[in-house]
Design a protein around this motif. Structure first.
Motif, PDB file in Angstrom:
ATOM      1  N   ALA A  47       0.967  -1.266  -0.122  1.00 52.54           N
ATOM      2  CA  ALA A  47      -0.004   0.063   0.004  1.00 52.54           C
ATOM      3  C   ALA A  47       1.131   1.376  -0.115  1.00 52.54           C
ATOM      4  CB  ALA A  47      -0.969   0.007   1.290  1.00 52.54           C
ATOM      5  N   ARG A  48       0.214   2.306  -0.227  1.00 60.94           N
ATOM      6  CA  ARG A  48       0.961   3.587  -0.318  1.00 60.94           C
ATOM      7  C   ARG A  48       1.065   4.154   1.136  1.00 60.94           C
ATOM      8  NH1 ARG A  48       1.554   6.064  -5.482  1.00 60.94           N
ATOM      9  NH2 ARG A  48       0.453   4.910  -7.080  1.00 60.94           N
ATOM     10  N   ILE A  49       2.016   3.419   1.858  1.00 61.14           N
ATOM     11  CA  ILE A  49       2.009   3.811   3.300  1.00 61.14           C
ATOM     12  C   ILE A  49       3.439   3.651   3.601  1.00 61.14           C
ATOM     13  CG2 ILE A  49       1.611   1.383   4.178  1.00 61.14           C
ATOM     14  CD1 ILE A  49      -0.401   3.138   6.163  1.00 61.14           C
ATOM     15  N   ARG A  50       4.109   4.010   4.652  1.00 59.51           N
ATOM     16  CA  ARG A  50       5.562   4.005   5.198  1.00 59.51           C
ATOM     17  C   ARG A  50       5.704   2.673   5.668  1.00 59.51           C
ATOM     18  NH1 ARG A  50       8.433   8.389   7.118  1.00 59.51           N
ATOM     19  NH2 ARG A  50       9.064   6.987   8.709  1.00 59.51           N
ATOM     20  N   SER A  51       7.117   2.113   5.331  1.00 56.47           N
ATOM     21  CA  SER A  51       7.222   0.742   5.316  1.00 56.47           C
ATOM     22  C   SER A  51       7.300   0.478   7.034  1.00 56.47           C
ATOM     23  CB  SER A  51       8.478   0.590   4.699  1.00 56.47           C
ATOM     24  OG  SER A  51       9.574   1.290   5.181  1.00 56.47           O
ATOM     25  N   ASP A  52       7.566   1.524   7.820  1.00 54.27           N
ATOM     26  CA  ASP A  52       7.742   1.160   9.365  1.00 54.27           C
ATOM     27  C   ASP A  52       6.281   1.084   9.753  1.00 54.27           C
ATOM     28  OD1 ASP A  52       7.209   3.803   8.800  1.00 54.27           O
ATOM     29  OD2 ASP A  52       8.646   4.494  10.367  1.00 54.27           O
ATOM     30  N   THR A  53       5.407   1.669   9.303  1.00 55.34           N
ATOM     31  CA  THR A  53       3.875   1.640   9.424  1.00 55.34           C
ATOM     32  C   THR A  53       3.452   0.177   9.081  1.00 55.34           C
ATOM     33  OG1 THR A  53       3.471   3.967   9.389  1.00 55.34           O
ATOM     34  CG2 THR A  53       1.753   2.431   9.343  1.00 55.34           C
ATOM     35  N   ALA A  54       3.689  -0.115   7.913  1.00 56.39           N
ATOM     36  CA  ALA A  54       3.402  -1.572   7.446  1.00 56.39           C
ATOM     37  C   ALA A  54       3.869  -2.696   8.326  1.00 56.39           C
ATOM     38  CB  ALA A  54       3.910  -1.761   6.060  1.00 56.39           C
ATOM     39  N   VAL A  55       5.299  -2.428   8.723  1.00 53.76           N
ATOM     40  CA  VAL A  55       5.848  -3.481   9.466  1.00 53.76           C
ATOM     41  C   VAL A  55       5.223  -3.550  11.051  1.00 53.76           C
ATOM     42  CG1 VAL A  55       8.057  -4.075  10.845  1.00 53.76           C
ATOM     43  CG2 VAL A  55       7.926  -3.650   8.316  1.00 53.76           C
ATOM     44  N   ALA A  56       4.930  -2.390  11.424  1.00 56.31           N
ATOM     45  CA  ALA A  56       4.256  -2.326  12.863  1.00 56.31           C
ATOM     46  C   ALA A  56       2.959  -2.979  12.742  1.00 56.31           C
ATOM     47  CB  ALA A  56       4.210  -1.020  13.459  1.00 56.31           C
ATOM     48  N   ALA A  57       2.162  -2.632  11.781  1.00 55.90           N
ATOM     49  CA  ALA A  57       0.819  -3.211  11.557  1.00 55.90           C
ATOM     50  C   ALA A  57       0.769  -4.713  11.295  1.00 55.90           C
ATOM     51  CB  ALA A  57      -0.024  -2.677  10.486  1.00 55.90           C
ATOM     52  N   ARG A  80      -9.513  -7.497  13.307  1.00 50.88           N
ATOM     53  CA  ARG A  80      -8.389  -7.089  12.224  1.00 50.88           C
ATOM     54  C   ARG A  80      -8.246  -5.570  11.986  1.00 50.88           C
ATOM     55  NH1 ARG A  80     -11.107 -11.494   9.425  1.00 50.88           N
ATOM     56  NH2 ARG A  80     -12.233 -10.264   7.903  1.00 50.88           N
ATOM     57  N   VAL A  81      -9.525  -4.675  12.188  1.00 51.23           N
ATOM     58  CA  VAL A  81      -9.267  -3.353  12.125  1.00 51.23           C
ATOM     59  C   VAL A  81      -8.532  -2.959  13.224  1.00 51.23           C
ATOM     60  CG1 VAL A  81     -10.706  -1.291  12.040  1.00 51.23           C
ATOM     61  CG2 VAL A  81     -11.336  -2.889  10.490  1.00 51.23           C
ATOM     62  N   ASP A  82      -8.969  -3.473  14.415  1.00 50.87           N
ATOM     63  CA  ASP A  82      -8.244  -2.837  15.537  1.00 50.87           C
ATOM     64  C   ASP A  82      -6.965  -3.079  15.808  1.00 50.87           C
ATOM     65  OD1 ASP A  82     -10.837  -2.021  16.433  1.00 50.87           O
ATOM     66  OD2 ASP A  82     -11.073  -3.609  17.862  1.00 50.87           O
ATOM     67  N   ALA A  83      -6.401  -4.168  15.431  1.00 47.84           N
ATOM     68  CA  ALA A  83      -4.908  -4.699  14.932  1.00 47.84           C
ATOM     69  C   ALA A  83      -4.186  -3.547  14.065  1.00 47.84           C
ATOM     70  CB  ALA A  83      -4.923  -6.273  15.022  1.00 47.84           C
ATOM     71  N   LEU A  84      -4.851  -3.494  12.901  1.00 45.36           N
ATOM     72  CA  LEU A  84      -4.250  -2.657  12.098  1.00 45.36           C
ATOM     73  C   LEU A  84      -4.232  -1.211  12.657  1.00 45.36           C
ATOM     74  CD1 LEU A  84      -6.229  -3.833   8.893  1.00 45.36           C
ATOM     75  CD2 LEU A  84      -3.580  -4.051   9.294  1.00 45.36           C
ATOM     76  N   GLY A  85      -4.995  -0.722  13.324  1.00 44.97           N
ATOM     77  CA  GLY A  85      -4.960   0.663  13.902  1.00 44.97           C
ATOM     78  C   GLY A  85      -4.076   0.634  14.979  1.00 44.97           C
ATOM     79  N   GLU A  86      -3.762  -0.427  15.556  1.00 50.70           N
ATOM     80  CA  GLU A  86      -2.578  -0.323  16.821  1.00 50.70           C
ATOM     81  C   GLU A  86      -1.362  -0.283  16.200  1.00 50.70           C
ATOM     82  OE1 GLU A  86      -0.861  -3.416  19.977  1.00 50.70           O
ATOM     83  OE2 GLU A  86      -2.960  -3.920  19.488  1.00 50.70           O
ATOM     84  N   GLY A  87      -1.163  -0.771  14.835  1.00 47.16           N
ATOM     85  CA  GLY A  87       0.108  -0.676  14.323  1.00 47.16           C
ATOM     86  C   GLY A  87       0.249   0.676  13.438  1.00 47.16           C
TER      87      GLY A  87
END
Length: 210
Positions: A47-57, A80-87
């Protein structure tokens, strides 16, 4: 192969050579669980998102127990939404939560939860595209990291990795790049090249140190 290129490659491995899978806490090996976790990570990184954010998610999903396709499919959408948000993965969280559930169901249905069966069934480059949320970028990310396990795809340096090679003065040829490191280090070199493609300061540090 020049001494300078060898020096740059060694510096890349030293400074930026952690694979994205390792960064996400995935102990990558040719087994159902780690391969599925790599698939999830490739989905998030594409996705068009920072790599560190994707890794954290990805870490947040795995920490919440969604480490295999059965558990991912069984988790409800809100979990799943909650976990993604946490990351920190908030921009695409609702759509991605849906796609992750659908992708897990497909992996379970078509491959019994084991992506090694996909590898035997046909060309993973094509079959990965049939999984919800995995487009060309996701295929590239998955195979860049998996090339150490599935050597028929090595050396695998996609466009983003080759951009990184150009930034640090290395040849933009997969074969030439592969000659600079041991075979087992190909995924690390690919990850390092992607990082210097994404971060100009990292590229400058590599050039200065080499």
């Amino acid at each position: 192969m020049s001494d300078k290129n060898q020096s740059v490659a060694r510096t890349l491995l030293d400074q930026q050579g952690t694979t994205f899978a390792a960064e996400a806490g995935i102990r990558l090996r040719d087994a159902p669980g780690p391969l599925y976790q790599l698939l999830v990570l490739a989905h998030l990184l594409s996705a068009r998102i920072r790599s560190d954010t994707a890794v954290a998610a990805a870490r947040a999903l795995f920490d919440a127990g969604m480490r295999d396709p059965r558990r991912m499919a069984e988790a409800d959408w809100q979990r799943r939404v909650d976990a993604l948000g946490e990351g920190g993965y908030r921009r695409y969280d609702e759509r991605t939560a849906t796609q992750l559930g659908e992708a897990a169901e497909l992996v379970n249905r078509e491959y019994g939860g084991d992506l090694r069966r996909m590898r035997k069934a046909g060309d993973p480059k094509q079959l990965l595209r049939e999984i919800n949320g995995i487009g060309p970028a996701g295929v590239n990310i998955f195979l860049r990291e998996a090339q150490g396990l599935w050597p028929e795809f090595a050396p695998y340096f996609d466009r983003k990795a080759l951009e990184g090679a150009e930034r640090v003065g290395l040849p933009k040829s997969a074969r030439s790049l592969a000659g600079l490191v041991a075979e087992e280090d190909l995924p690390r070199l690919a990850a390092a090249l992607v990082r210097v493609a994404l971060h100009a300061d990292a590229a400058r540090e590599v050039r200065a140190a080499a």
